[in-house]
Each structure stands twice: as structure tokens, then as C-alpha cells.
Scaffold this active site. Structure first.
Site, PDB file in Angstrom:
ATOM      1  CG  HIS A  76      54.609 -48.204 -15.879  1.00 48.36           C
ATOM      2  ND1 HIS A  76      54.660 -47.249 -16.598  1.00 48.36           N
ATOM      3  CD2 HIS A  76      53.200 -48.385 -15.492  1.00 48.36           C
ATOM      4  CE1 HIS A  76      53.206 -47.007 -17.001  1.00 48.36           C
ATOM      5  NE2 HIS A  76      52.414 -47.737 -16.120  1.00 48.36           N
ATOM      6  CE1 TYR A 205      59.839 -40.427 -17.910  1.00 47.90           C
ATOM      7  CE2 TYR A 205      60.435 -38.057 -17.210  1.00 47.90           C
ATOM      8  CZ  TYR A 205      59.956 -39.305 -16.878  1.00 47.90           C
ATOM      9  OH  TYR A 205      59.564 -39.745 -15.515  1.00 47.90           O
ATOM     10  N   PRO A 297      60.507 -32.116 -11.272  1.00 48.08           N
ATOM     11  CG  PRO A 297      58.269 -31.630 -11.569  1.00 48.08           C
ATOM     12  CD  PRO A 297      59.578 -31.050 -11.317  1.00 48.08           C
ATOM     13  CE1 TYR A 389      60.792 -43.670 -13.877  1.00 46.75           C
ATOM     14  CE2 TYR A 389      61.991 -41.771 -14.681  1.00 46.75           C
ATOM     15  CZ  TYR A 389      60.553 -42.447 -14.501  1.00 46.75           C
ATOM     16  OH  TYR A 389      59.245 -41.840 -14.626  1.00 46.75           O
TER      17      TYR A 389
HETATM   18  P1  FAS Z   1      54.086 -31.738   0.609  1.00 44.70           P
HETATM   19  O1  FAS Z   1      54.624 -30.478   0.268  1.00 44.70           O
HETATM   20  O2  FAS Z   1      53.538 -32.938   0.089  1.00 44.70           O
HETATM   21  O3  FAS Z   1      53.643 -31.632   2.309  1.00 44.70           O
HETATM   22  C1  FAS Z   1      53.599 -30.649   3.053  1.00 44.70           C
HETATM   23  C2  FAS Z   1      52.404 -30.303   3.782  1.00 44.70           C
HETATM   24  O4  FAS Z   1      52.734 -29.491   4.887  1.00 44.70           O
HETATM   25  C3  FAS Z   1      51.370 -29.744   2.967  1.00 44.70           C
HETATM   26  O5  FAS Z   1      50.020 -30.415   3.117  1.00 44.70           O
HETATM   27  C4  FAS Z   1      51.084 -28.523   3.412  1.00 44.70           C
HETATM   28  O6  FAS Z   1      49.713 -27.877   3.501  1.00 44.70           O
HETATM   29  C5  FAS Z   1      51.471 -28.498   5.078  1.00 44.70           C
HETATM   30  N1  FAS Z   1      52.038 -27.396   5.566  1.00 44.70           N
HETATM   31  C6  FAS Z   1      52.927 -26.195   4.994  1.00 44.70           C
HETATM   32  N2  FAS Z   1      52.991 -25.364   5.884  1.00 44.70           N
HETATM   33  C7  FAS Z   1      52.336 -25.574   7.229  1.00 44.70           C
HETATM   34  C8  FAS Z   1      52.302 -25.220   8.266  1.00 44.70           C
HETATM   35  N3  FAS Z   1      52.728 -24.035   8.624  1.00 44.70           N
HETATM   36  N4  FAS Z   1      51.382 -25.553   9.462  1.00 44.70           N
HETATM   37  C9  FAS Z   1      50.961 -26.776   9.093  1.00 44.70           C
HETATM   38  N5  FAS Z   1      51.020 -27.693   7.905  1.00 44.70           N
HETATM   39  C10 FAS Z   1      51.766 -27.110   6.820  1.00 44.70           C
HETATM   40  N6  FAS Z   1      57.183 -34.844  -7.458  1.00 44.70           N
HETATM   41  C11 FAS Z   1      57.029 -35.747  -8.503  1.00 44.70           C
HETATM   42  O7  FAS Z   1      57.799 -36.939  -8.294  1.00 44.70           O
HETATM   43  N7  FAS Z   1      56.519 -35.866  -9.710  1.00 44.70           N
HETATM   44  C12 FAS Z   1      55.614 -34.748  -9.831  1.00 44.70           C
HETATM   45  O8  FAS Z   1      54.989 -34.479 -10.985  1.00 44.70           O
HETATM   46  C13 FAS Z   1      55.540 -33.627  -8.996  1.00 44.70           C
HETATM   47  N8  FAS Z   1      54.679 -32.381  -9.024  1.00 44.70           N
HETATM   48  C14 FAS Z   1      54.550 -31.646  -8.096  1.00 44.70           C
HETATM   49  C15 FAS Z   1      53.752 -30.410  -8.411  1.00 44.70           C
HETATM   50  C16 FAS Z   1      53.932 -29.347  -7.295  1.00 44.70           C
HETATM   51  C17 FAS Z   1      53.065 -28.249  -7.612  1.00 44.70           C
HETATM   52  C18 FAS Z   1      54.607 -29.611  -6.265  1.00 44.70           C
HETATM   53  C19 FAS Z   1      54.507 -28.258  -5.018  1.00 44.70           C
HETATM   54  C20 FAS Z   1      55.593 -30.636  -6.078  1.00 44.70           C
HETATM   55  C21 FAS Z   1      55.396 -31.618  -6.945  1.00 44.70           C
HETATM   56  N9  FAS Z   1      56.214 -32.713  -6.745  1.00 44.70           N
HETATM   57  C22 FAS Z   1      56.344 -33.645  -7.808  1.00 44.70           C
HETATM   58  C23 FAS Z   1      57.064 -32.990  -5.515  1.00 44.70           C
HETATM   59  C24 FAS Z   1      56.099 -33.471  -4.714  1.00 44.70           C
HETATM   60  O9  FAS Z   1      55.425 -34.715  -5.022  1.00 44.70           O
HETATM   61  C25 FAS Z   1      56.811 -33.455  -3.214  1.00 44.70           C
HETATM   62  O10 FAS Z   1      58.220 -34.113  -3.472  1.00 44.70           O
HETATM   63  C26 FAS Z   1      56.159 -34.243  -2.194  1.00 44.70           C
HETATM   64  O11 FAS Z   1      54.818 -33.794  -2.190  1.00 44.70           O
HETATM   65  C27 FAS Z   1      56.834 -34.099  -1.073  1.00 44.70           C
HETATM   66  O12 FAS Z   1      56.194 -34.450   0.198  1.00 44.70           O
HETATM   67  P2  FAS Z   1      56.307 -33.681   1.612  1.00 44.70           P
HETATM   68  O13 FAS Z   1      57.630 -33.619   2.003  1.00 44.70           O
HETATM   69  O14 FAS Z   1      55.180 -34.364   2.367  1.00 44.70           O
HETATM   70  O15 FAS Z   1      55.734 -32.260   1.222  1.00 44.70           O
HETATM   71  C1  PHB Z   2      53.438 -37.900 -12.929  1.00 45.37           C
HETATM   72  O1  PHB Z   2      52.745 -38.988 -13.324  1.00 45.37           O
HETATM   73  O2  PHB Z   2      52.753 -37.010 -12.428  1.00 45.37           O
HETATM   74  C2  PHB Z   2      54.838 -37.816 -13.174  1.00 45.37           C
HETATM   75  C3  PHB Z   2      55.553 -39.055 -13.613  1.00 45.37           C
HETATM   76  C4  PHB Z   2      56.985 -38.963 -13.713  1.00 45.37           C
HETATM   77  C5  PHB Z   2      57.505 -37.747 -13.776  1.00 45.37           C
HETATM   78  C6  PHB Z   2      56.646 -36.521 -13.377  1.00 45.37           C
HETATM   79  C7  PHB Z   2      55.481 -36.672 -12.948  1.00 45.37           C
HETATM   80  O3  PHB Z   2      58.799 -37.688 -13.996  1.00 45.37           O
END
Ligand code: FAS
Ligand code: PHB
Length: 394
Positions: A76, A205, A297, A389
């Protein structure tokens, strides 16, 4: 799978941070083990991020996880801002000397990394729940975990908490040694997946008096959209039609453009928070990704920050492994926090400029419109947004 008792780097969590770290270490011959509390289908289906910075794509390619991304990822060159019935495109290559981003869902990144690790990687145990980490200030910190109904231990040289915001690794560090900086937002995101081609080639956005909305995508046939809702909103309280009607109202533009509708296949409400825990290391326990920091996010930074953390950390462990020099490891927290705080500020800027805070005044709303007009009229203001960005090189 047999449960190892000893490793060099014990990793808690198989999200993007834990999986990418394990991949980079394995490639360099550094022994590690990943413990993940959920099962594989859960981790692979968990809908989250969608936008990858070029540096994230580069490290995924280097880790061997770039093949499907190259084939299916969508490059993109810009995003659109929408407000007061107008649209303004932010041209990334023009404003950043040629940089772009990629749309490739976090679910796909996780699937690619898991497939690699199970085929030729370090031990990855699913449904292995870390219950605590002891000995953070010793030469052999230990992860206590349950697996296949038994209490087990994994003794390590180092433990890396990649276990997200609610993980246990952070608790291994004394409260007195940690400082957490936090902002909780008075609104959430209602995210949907819909089986309908995206109504725009690029992300939109949208600022609107009714609240923020984002049009994103997962492929040429699947749309990903979000709308700002009050905290505590029940995702099942809205009909599909109500969701599409509200999105229509927020993307309204004085042009010939229509938001295409389709069946909504997934829906979830996620609260927004900014949070940073410092330092990201104490003794032989280190934190990476969401275990150390959370961003709203709106700036598409969460996944990219996690990848950046583990890129720095893997290099530091590899340097220690090959030369015995631990200076990069000692500098890990400071090295990462500069980038983390830059991303925190940008994510806060995008969130506060585009969302309608329920407590904001009419004056605040006019400031938001003035900021958006400034971005549309000043290449310098637009470049500041574009550089952040696509990812700031620090
Ligand atoms: P993660 O949270 O992905 O991974 C942590 C892992 O640790 C999980 O698999 C969990 O099951 C495991 N874990 C936890 N406790 C444990 C334990 N006691 N024992 C063993 N394993 C355990 N970012 C964006 O850029 N755009 C978005 O739209 C966006 N949407 C999101 C929506 C939600 C609901 C959440 C919570 C986050 C969102 N994020 C988004 C941010 C997200 O993408 C995170 O930045 C990303 O998952 C970070 O990756 P990790 O640090 O690996 O953490
Ligand atoms: C998504 O595609 O999930 C997305 C993209 C851009 C954002 C947040 C989420 O800033």
C-alpha cells in the site's frame, strides 16, 4: 511433544513477538523453547493487526516467513483521511522518499511462523500455561508451567515475556523496579470482518461527529472495518444493518463513493489503551511486544513494535552467543524504548485527532478539524504523519 526442562532462552507466548524471536534465534543456533497457553487454532484465528511496516516485512523475509506474504500481501502506497465530507490522500512514497506499508493480517503472520517452527524450529508447546517465573535475578531463571495436566519447570539462561498485556512474565519483576505509564481511552473499537470486497483500494481513517471509523481489508474479497463505540458496548447488540448504516454515516463524503455491504462474519469490541512498562528488562527476564507496551491500534503500530523489539533482542542474544559480549543485551531496554515512545506518541496523535471523546468540547472538535486541514494543506504536516505511519528509522 516432550516437555524440555532446560534451554538457553525460555519464551512465554506464541504471538508475533514470541514466534519471530524463536525463529531468529533458531536460525542462529541459539537454543530456545516457546510456551503458549492457547491451542494452535485459537492463536491462528485471533483477529488483530493488519498493517506491516517495511521493516517488519524485511525481518519476516529474513526469518524465512516471507514467501506467502510476498504472494498474498498487499503493498500500500497511501491511506486516506476523511472528514467534513472530504477525503485527503497521504502519499507515502512521495512524502517519505519511496517507503510503503503492506496489508497482511497478523493471523497470517502467525500461521506462517508456526508452520515454520513446527517444521524446522525450536520446541513450541501449545496449551502450556506459564504460571510464574522465578529467579529473575539469578543466572538461571525458571518458568513454572502446566502442560498435559502436570506442573513442570523450564530452567533457562534468560526468560523473555512475549505474553502480552495480561501475561505473567512481567510479574517476575519486582513492582518497585517497574514504572508503568498508562492512558485508558473513554471509548473502544467495534471491529468486524465482512465477506465483501473493500470499497476502497487503500485504508480510510474517518473523523466524524458520530465517532471514528476505519476501512481496512484482509484481501480483495474480505473487508475489515472498525467503528468507535462506548466502552462496554455489546458486539451482539447491533444488527448487521445497524453496523453498516453507522459506517455509512461516518464515511459520508461529498463524492460519488458508496460503502459496499456484505455478510459480517466476525465481530468483537476491543478497549483502547496506551501503556508502557519500564524498564523492559530486569536481571535475566526481558519483556517484548505487548508484554511491555500497548498502543491504541489507530496508528497500526502494535504488531510492528513487537517485531522491532524482537529484532533488537535476537541480535543481542546472537551477539552474546557468538562473542560473549552482552553490551547489546544490556542496552536492549533503552534501545527499544526510544522507538516505543515515538510509536506511543503517534498512536496517541492519530487517536486523539480522529476520535470523538465523549467529554470533549466543541472547541476540541474544532482543533481536530484544524489539524486535519493542516495535514491536507501542508506537505510538512503530511510528511510527519506519513513518516510515522510507515515507520520511523531510529
Ligand atoms: P500477543 O498478545 O499477540 O501474544 C501473546 C501470547 O502470549 C498470546 O498468544 C497468549 O495466548 C500468550 N500467553 C499469555 N499469557 C500466557 C501464559 N501465562 N502462558 C503462556 N502463554 C501465554 N495492533 C494493530 O496494529 N492493529 C490492530 O487492529 C490491532 N488489534 C488488536 C486487537 C486486540 C483484541 C488486541 C488485544 C490487540 C490488537 N492489536 C492491534 C495489537 C496486537 O496486534 C499486538 O500488538 C500484537 O498481538 C503484539 O504481539 P505480541 O507481543 O506477540 O502479543
Ligand atoms: C487492520 O487492518 O486490522 C488495521 C489497519 C490499520 C489500523 C488498525 C487496524 O490502524
Amino acid at each position: 511433544m516432550n516437555a524440555p526442562k532446560r534451554t538457553t532462552v525460555g519464551i512465554v507466548g506464541a504471538g508475533p513477538a514470541g514466534l519471530l524471536l524463536a525463529r531468529l534465534l533458531h536460525q542462529a543456533g541459539v537454543d530456545c523453547v516457546v510456551l503458549e497457553t492457547r491451542d494452535r487454532p485459537y492463536v491462528e484465528q485471533r483477529q488483530r493487526a493488519g498493517v506491516l511496516e517495511q521493516s517488519t516485512v524485511d525481518v519476516l523475509r529474513a526469518s524465512g516467513a516471507g514467501e506467502r506474504l510476498e504472494r498474498e500481501g498487499l503493498p500500500h502506497d497511501g491511506i486516506e483521511l476523511s472528514w467534513s465530507g472530504r477525503r485527503h490522500r497521504i502519499d507515502f512514497p512521495k512524502l517519505t522518499g519511496g517507503k510503503r506499508v503492506w496489508v497482511y493480517a497478523q493471523t497470517e503472520v502467525v500461521k506462517d511462523l508456526i508452520k515454520l517452527q513446527l517444521a524446522d524450529g525450536a520446541p513450541l508447546l501449545f496449551q502450556a500455561t506459564a504460571t510464574g517465573v522465578t529467579g529473575a535475578d539469578t543466572a538461571s531463571p525458571t518458568i513454572h508451567y502446566t502442560y498435559e495436566g502436570e506442573d513442570r519447570t523450564l530452567t533457562c539462561d534468560y526468560v523473555v515475556g512475549c505474553d502480552g498485556y495480561h501475561g505473567v512474565a512481567r510479574q517476575a519483576i519486582p513492582e518497585s523496579a517497574l514504572t508503568t505509564y498508562e492512558r485508558v481511552y473513554p471509548f473502544s473499537w467495534f471491529g468486524i470482518l465482512a465477506d465483501v470486497p473493500p470499497s476502497s483500494d487503500e485504508l480510510i481513517y474517518a473523523h466524524s461527529p458520530r465517532g471514528f471509523a476505519l476501512l481496512s481489508m484482509r484481501s480483495h474479497t474480505v473487508s475489515r472495518l472498525y467503528l468507535q463505540v462506548p466502552n462496554g458496548t455489546d458486539p451482539n447488540a447491533w444488527t448487521d444493518e445497524q453496523i453498516w448504516d453507522e459506517l455509512d454515516a461516518r464515511f459520508a463524503v461529498d463524492a460519488d463513493w458508496k460503502l459496499q455491504r456484505g455478510p459480517i462474519t466476525q465481530r468483537a469490541v476491543l478497549p483502547l489503551r496506551s501503556s508502557v512498562t519500564e524498564p523492559m528488562r530486569w536481571g535475566r527476564v526481558l519483556l517484548a511486544g505487548d508484554a511491555a507496551h500497548i498502543v491504541p491500534p489507530t496508528g497500526a503500530k502494535g504488531l510492528n513494535l513487537a517485531a522491532a523489539d524482537v529484532t533488537v533482542l535476537a541480535r543481542a542474544f546472537i551477539e552474546l552467543h557468538t562473542t560473549g559480549d552482552d553490551s547489546a543485551l544490556a542496552a536492549y531496554s533503552d534501545t527499544c524504548l526510544r522507538r516505543v515512545w515515538r510509536a506511543e506518541h503517534f498512536s496517541y496523535f492519530m487517536t486523539s485527532t480522529l476520535h470523538s471523546d465523549p467529554d470533549q468540547t466543541a472547541f476540541d472538535a474544532r482543533l481536530q478539524l484544524s489539524q486535519l486541514d493542516r495535514i491536507a494543506s501542508s506537505p510538512h504536516a503530511a510528511a510527519e504523519l506519513a513518516e510515522n505511519y510507515v515507520g520511523v528509522a531510529l
